[in-house]
Scaffold this active site. Sequence first.
Site, PDB file in Angstrom:
ATOM      1  N   ASP A 123       0.837  -1.314  -0.046  1.00  0.00           N
ATOM      2  CA  ASP A 123      -0.002   0.070   0.013  1.00  0.00           C
ATOM      3  C   ASP A 123       0.850   1.460   0.030  1.00  0.00           C
ATOM      4  O   ASP A 123       0.558   2.022  -0.846  1.00  0.00           O
ATOM      5  CB  ASP A 123      -0.915   0.164   1.427  1.00  0.00           C
TER       6      ASP A 123
ATOM      7  N   ASP B 265       0.610  -0.761   5.457  1.00  0.00           N
ATOM      8  CA  ASP B 265      -0.519  -1.265   4.739  1.00  0.00           C
ATOM      9  C   ASP B 265      -1.826  -1.047   5.701  1.00  0.00           C
ATOM     10  O   ASP B 265      -1.524  -0.722   6.882  1.00  0.00           O
ATOM     11  CB  ASP B 265      -0.224  -2.948   5.066  1.00  0.00           C
TER      12      ASP B 265
END
Length: 148
Positions: free
Chosen positions: A42, A55
């Site tokens: 991410d 994340d």
Amino acid sequence: IEFHFPLGGQSQVLKTAQAHGYLPNTQASMVRLEGMMTGSIDLLCRWQGRYYVIDYKTNHLGDQLQDYSNIGLKRAIEHHHYDLQYLIYTVALKKMLAIASPSETFEDLFGGVIYLFLRGMIGNHSQGVFFDRVDVKAIEAIELALNP
């Protein structure tokens, strides 16, 4: 950040992870690691010279504040095998940094893993935030175990 690398040795990966304190309640039949690993981190950030894998998680862990405490987050990490996920992410980061910064050691560059459980983040700097510095020796061992 997307990454791809070949992998193999799934039973060795599980044994290695468990030897380093990860995936404590995972059976070999729950882990399938063969072929090509494709993933997406991410967020990768660099702060004070170190890289952090971040994340975002939207899991609903409960309606009480303590559901998003360190104990609740650790329980969610283990239940959903997010520890395996972030071990793979750290191996991907190690591979990327070996190319991008070959003169620096991974130990000097790596800051850790941060999982942000968004539903539990209420302004308190630790509420809903899971952090693991992951020992570099564990990352190196996982990387070796992942090699086909």
